[in-house]
Enzyme design. Structure first.
Site, PDB file in Angstrom:
ATOM      1  CB  VAL A   1       5.112   0.201   7.772  1.00 29.63           C
ATOM      2  CG1 VAL A   1       4.780  -0.271   9.925  1.00 29.63           C
ATOM      3  CG2 VAL A   1       3.175   0.548   8.142  1.00 29.63           C
TER       4      VAL A   1
ATOM      5  CG  HIS B   1       0.142   0.561   2.091  1.00 31.31           C
ATOM      6  ND1 HIS B   1       0.039   1.799   3.224  1.00 31.31           N
ATOM      7  CD2 HIS B   1       0.328  -0.531   3.930  1.00 31.31           C
ATOM      8  CE1 HIS B   1       0.387   1.542   3.899  1.00 31.31           C
ATOM      9  NE2 HIS B   1       0.607   0.035   4.273  1.00 31.31           N
TER      10      HIS B   1
ATOM     11  CG  ASP C   1       0.145   8.472   8.005  1.00 31.44           C
ATOM     12  OD1 ASP C   1       1.572   8.911   7.796  1.00 31.44           O
ATOM     13  OD2 ASP C   1       0.018   7.547   8.849  1.00 31.44           O
ATOM     14  CB  THR C   2       2.792   4.465   7.194  1.00 32.57           C
ATOM     15  OG1 THR C   2       1.968   5.410   8.328  1.00 32.57           O
ATOM     16  CG2 THR C   2       2.853   3.228   7.644  1.00 32.57           C
ATOM     17  CB  VAL C   3       4.453   3.058   2.188  1.00 35.68           C
ATOM     18  CG1 VAL C   3       4.044   5.030   1.601  1.00 35.68           C
ATOM     19  CG2 VAL C   3       5.726   3.178   2.419  1.00 35.68           C
TER      20      VAL C   3
END
Length: 427
Positions: free
Chosen positions: A258, A42, A241-243
């Protein structure tokens, strides 16, 4: 609903369902060749503009390809998930590694963590500056813990922050990278805009206080402070935001990772969910008490994800018979309606989830090894960009998932996913 991109190597059937958001149920069957494994990535839960959709998808495609390359070369889940994260951190369009949000001081501080489902070992870094790929430091921390105790019986660290993390990384052969080389034109311009907005907000607040001291009650000429939003704030769901990534390899091992640059204009030293145990990622191979191996990576409002330990909660939920229903209930009961977030009216977050088990019908054959992989993603933010690929696919599929029409970010959720049957003929 945007169609998922198809692969020439695997057949896929897509049938939309309507269950608290849009749901895609896709089935992929692969039985040729010897390579086996699956990756789901993601590029953040937040808002993905149509104008940059191509860049977000391309980043996910490259990350999937890097992970699959490792799987095809015989690498295990931990190697593949690290490869995927490095690609996502290197993309200037993601808020991780290069292109990360700048903090109040105009500096980059990154969080990252990784977990191995086979050993259950974990490594993490928080508020780390001066390192291009934070996930490499997290991975090295994990590897060092597997070597046992240090001299004089000292326990090796699994989580380091700030300057100490940077010094440890350099001492273990990970090269330093000046912050300015990780800053992009986009992140720098965003920082300058946010700084101007904050200065304006402070001016308005100062004027308001002066009027209160002078007993003046007419505030009609003042711009409401509540209307001055910092670009990238959690509450406006505008930022990426976070990948993250989750992987299963040919042996059925799972791993999750993450990485995040954190909030725009965050206070120096702030550590988000990407570094916290059970909050940013989780991976656990099936054991005597569990039927499924599970891997989870989260994104969104760090403080919300920390207070709910959403990664571990979703992993635990995946032991239920119906994966889709289990994730739906976990996101609703353990996140949106969590008692730990009772004071929040806008709960923002997203997860990608993978669970797998040996296919029952092929266990009878000594010549076939097969895994049944169920992969899902869910989010309460306006959108979430994902990509996925098996080791037998010719290319990755990518998709920008969006809340259904009329849904309210932070109060509603979308959930999608599919099933992938992986098989290979053994020698």
């Amino acid at each position: 609903m945007e169609n998922l991109e198809s692969s020439t190597d695997c057949k896929e059937t897509v049938s939309p369902l309507n269950n608290s958001g849009s749901t895609v149920n896709s089935t992929v069957s692969c039985h040729d060749g010897k390579a086996m494994g699956f990756v789901l990535v993601h590029a953040g839960a937040g808002y993905h503009s149509e104008s940059k959709a191509k860049e977000y998808k391309h980043a996910c495609k490259r990350a999937c390809q890097r992970a699959v390359d490792r799987l095809r070369a015989g690498g295990l889940a931990l190697e593949a998930v690290t490869a995927a994260l490095i690609e996502l951190e290197d993309s200037p369009f993601t808020n991780a590694g290069t292109g990360s949000n700048l903090n109040l001081s105009g500096e980059i501080e990154c969080d990252a963590s990784i977990m191995d489902g086979k050993s259950l070992n974990y490594g993490a870094v928080g508020a780390l500056s001066g390192i291009k790929n934070p996930v490499l430091v997290a991975r090295r921390l994990l590897s060092e813990t597997q070597k046992g105790k240090l001299s004089a019986g000292r326990i090796p660290p699994c989580f380091l922050v700030g300057k100490g993390a940077e010094q440890w990384a350099i001492s273990h052969g990970i090269p330093a990278c000046p912050s300015e080389k990780m800053t992009t034109k986009f992140s720098l311009s965003g920082y300058k805009r946010n700084k101007r907005k904050m200065e304006l907000a402070e001016q308005v607040e100062t004027k308001r206080k002066r009027q209160l001291c002078g007993h003046e009650n007419d505030f009609g000429c003042l711009e409401p402070v509540g209307d001055i939003m910092v670009e990238g704030e959690e509450n406006n769901s505008a930022c990426l935001d976070t990948v993250g990534a989750v992987v299963v390899d040919r042996e059925g091992n799972v791993a999750a990772a993450v990485s995040s640059g954190g909030l725009a204009m965050k206070h120096p030293g702030r550590v988000g969910q990407a570094a916290h145990y059970g909050c940013g990622c989780w991976a656990e191979n099936a054991r005597d008490v569990s039927l499924y191996s599970t891997a989870v990576s989260t994104s969104g409002s760090g403080e919300h994800l920390i207070r709910t330990m959403l990664a571990r909660e979703c992993s635990t939920a995946m032991q239920a018979e119906n994966a889709h229903q289990a994730l739906l209930e976990a996101m609703q009961n353990k996140f949106i309606s969590s008692p730990f977030l009772a004071g929040e009216d806008c709960v923002l977050g997203g997860v990608i989830v993978l669970r797998c088990c040996t296919c029952g019908e092929v266990q009878r054959s000594e010549d076939i090894q097969a895994l049944l992989v169920e992969f899902l993603w869910s989010h309460t933010t306006e959108s979430m960009c994902v990509g996925y690929m098996s080791a037998q696919d010719s290319k990755a599929r990518t998709h920008i998932s969006r809340l259904p029409p009329g849904a309210v970010a932070g109060q509603s959720l979308a959930i999608e996913g599919g099933v992938c049957r992986l098989g290979t003929v053994s020698d």
